[in-house]
Design an enzyme around this catalytic site. Structure first.
Site, PDB file in Angstrom:
ATOM      1  CE  LYS A 151      -2.620  -0.169   3.761  1.00 56.81           C
ATOM      2  NZ  LYS A 151      -1.788  -1.327   4.479  1.00 56.81           N
ATOM      3  NE  ARG A 184      -6.425   0.807  11.213  1.00 56.91           N
ATOM      4  CZ  ARG A 184      -5.460  -0.005  10.816  1.00 56.91           C
ATOM      5  NH1 ARG A 184      -5.739  -1.245  10.598  1.00 56.91           N
ATOM      6  NH2 ARG A 184      -4.335   0.474  10.717  1.00 56.91           N
ATOM      7  NE  ARG A 237       7.652  -4.970   5.978  1.00 55.32           N
ATOM      8  CZ  ARG A 237       6.418  -4.447   6.046  1.00 55.32           C
ATOM      9  NH1 ARG A 237       5.889  -3.909   5.132  1.00 55.32           N
ATOM     10  NH2 ARG A 237       5.534  -4.648   7.074  1.00 55.32           N
ATOM     11  NE  ARG A 260       6.727  -3.415  11.450  1.00 50.82           N
ATOM     12  CZ  ARG A 260       5.558  -2.968  10.838  1.00 50.82           C
ATOM     13  NH1 ARG A 260       5.658  -2.155   9.748  1.00 50.82           N
ATOM     14  NH2 ARG A 260       4.518  -3.360  11.382  1.00 50.82           N
ATOM     15  NE  ARG A 306       1.416  -7.096  11.171  1.00 52.89           N
ATOM     16  CZ  ARG A 306       2.660  -7.046  10.293  1.00 52.89           C
ATOM     17  NH1 ARG A 306       3.459  -7.988  10.734  1.00 52.89           N
ATOM     18  NH2 ARG A 306       2.677  -6.179   9.624  1.00 52.89           N
TER      19      ARG A 306
END
Length: 367
Positions: A191, A266, A305, A311, A323
């Site tokens: 995104k 959301r 990533r 992360r 998620r």
């Protein structure tokens, strides 16, 4: 012509308006030449119309006013308030309402209700401007000056935030072509990358709620402090706070050709709140676009990533799948909400970056 934060362009000349007033006055005079009707103007918008109408009405008459309100800015609130009651001496008389403009019919419904218990001989409605394409058709409009399209207008008594009523001509809101998008996608769908390309290609402003929260909290704005107080207590930040952050960011970018909303809404409640806010700006969501990608491909993307980003939630496959589950649960009702409006589009998010950008551009340009 600039009024507050909006630009308006000429729409109806003074001569065209007065010709329409003359038309209405002539038609009513023909019907009521043998009696003394009571004309009731609807304030504030109709004051100019009533004044010019009376100058052109050739027979004896009386005049009074009522005052109703349902507009704030560009949109109707949907709630009509009576601020000035109808006159007392109208029992057995012919009453003709003089309205500046009739669009949805909400104000008209309240007018009919106001006069329903007054025992008038006859009750008719005249409107200088009439938006037939959006009128609900519940009551007959007996006299019409000009049938106009569903565009926001000011001048000749009509206002935008109380400005423009004194203009002798009518002006129309200058609505430049805007594209407002909601961008969906699971973590790793790209995104952020695609939003960067789209904002450059179409002069759009990318609004990420994550970025907004970080900016406001880092700079200790009032909204940032408020959001932090909820977060520190372990509570969800109320939608009203997020919407206010969005509103502030939208208002900081008046020259944008549209906005990409990323991370909001959301939930369906948030989508409705966003629609309501945009309506106050004369704007709307044009499309919601979901970047669709296979879970296994995205998991590999995120794990790669995670090696660079550091992360922790990009380095644990179980956390990634959780998620994804959360995304599916929250997005399903949103998809239904936007599908009902014909605004939901799904784009294949697998492939080279420029290929995905072309797929997104195809959807946007077809709008």
């Amino acid at each position: 012509m600039q009024l507050q934060d909006k630009t308006f362009v000429p729409y109806l000349s003074e001569a065209e308006i007065l010709a329409a007033v003359e038309k209405v006055a002539h038609a009513i005079a023909k019907d009521y030449k043998d009696e003394i009707p009571v004309f009731v103007g609807v304030l504030n918008g109709a004051f100019m119309f009533v004044a010019d109408f009376l100058k052109r009405y050739p027979h004896p008459c009386e005049v009074s006013f009522v005052k109703l309100s349902s507009y704030q800015g560009l949109t109707s609130t949907g709630i009509v308030e009576t601020l000035l009651d109808p006159p007392d001496n109208i029992e057995g008389r012919s009453v003709i309402i003089l309205e500046d403009i009739i669009d949805s019919g909400r104000t008209l419904k309240e007018l009919v209700h106001l006069f329903s218990t007054t025992k008038v001989k006859e009750f008719k409605i005249a409107s200088l401007f009439y938006k037939s394409e959006v009128y609900n058709g519940e009551y007959t409009i007996d006299y019409v000056g000009i049938d106009i399209p569903d565009k926001f207008i000011v001048g000749y008594g009509l206002d935008y935030k109380e400005l423009g009523r004194n203009l002798r001509e009518v002006y129309q809101l200058n609505q430049k072509h805007m594209i407002n998008l909601v961008l969906f996608g699971k973590p790793g769908a790209g995104k952020g990358t695609q939003a960067e390309f789209l904002k450059e290609k179409y002069n759009l402003k990318h609004i990420s709620t994550g970025d907004l929260f970080r900016y406001n909290m880092k700079n200790e704005t009032e909204l940032g402090k408020l959001a932090k107080s909820y977060i520190d207590r372990g509570d969800l930040v109320p939608d009203e706070v997020t919407i206010q952050m969005l509103q502030d960011d939208v208002e900081k970018n008046p020259d944008a050709s549209g906005f990409i909303f990323d991370g909001f809404p959301r939930t369906t409640a948030q989508a409705k709140a966003l629609d309501a806010f945009l309506a106050t700006k004369g704007m709307k969501i044009n499309a919601t676009i979901a970047l669709d990608a296979n879970d296994e491909v995205l998991i590999q993307r995120l794990l790669e990533r995670g090696k660079v980003s550091g992360r922790s939630d990009d380095q644990d496959e179980n956390k990634i799948r959780n998620r994804f589950d959360e995304y599916n649960q929250k997005t399903a009702p949103l998809k239904e909400y936007y599908e009902e409006q014909g605004k939901f589009h799904s784009v294949n998010g697998i492939g080279a970056i420029d290929e995905i950008t072309q797929r997104l551009a195809k959807v946007i340009e077809e709008l």
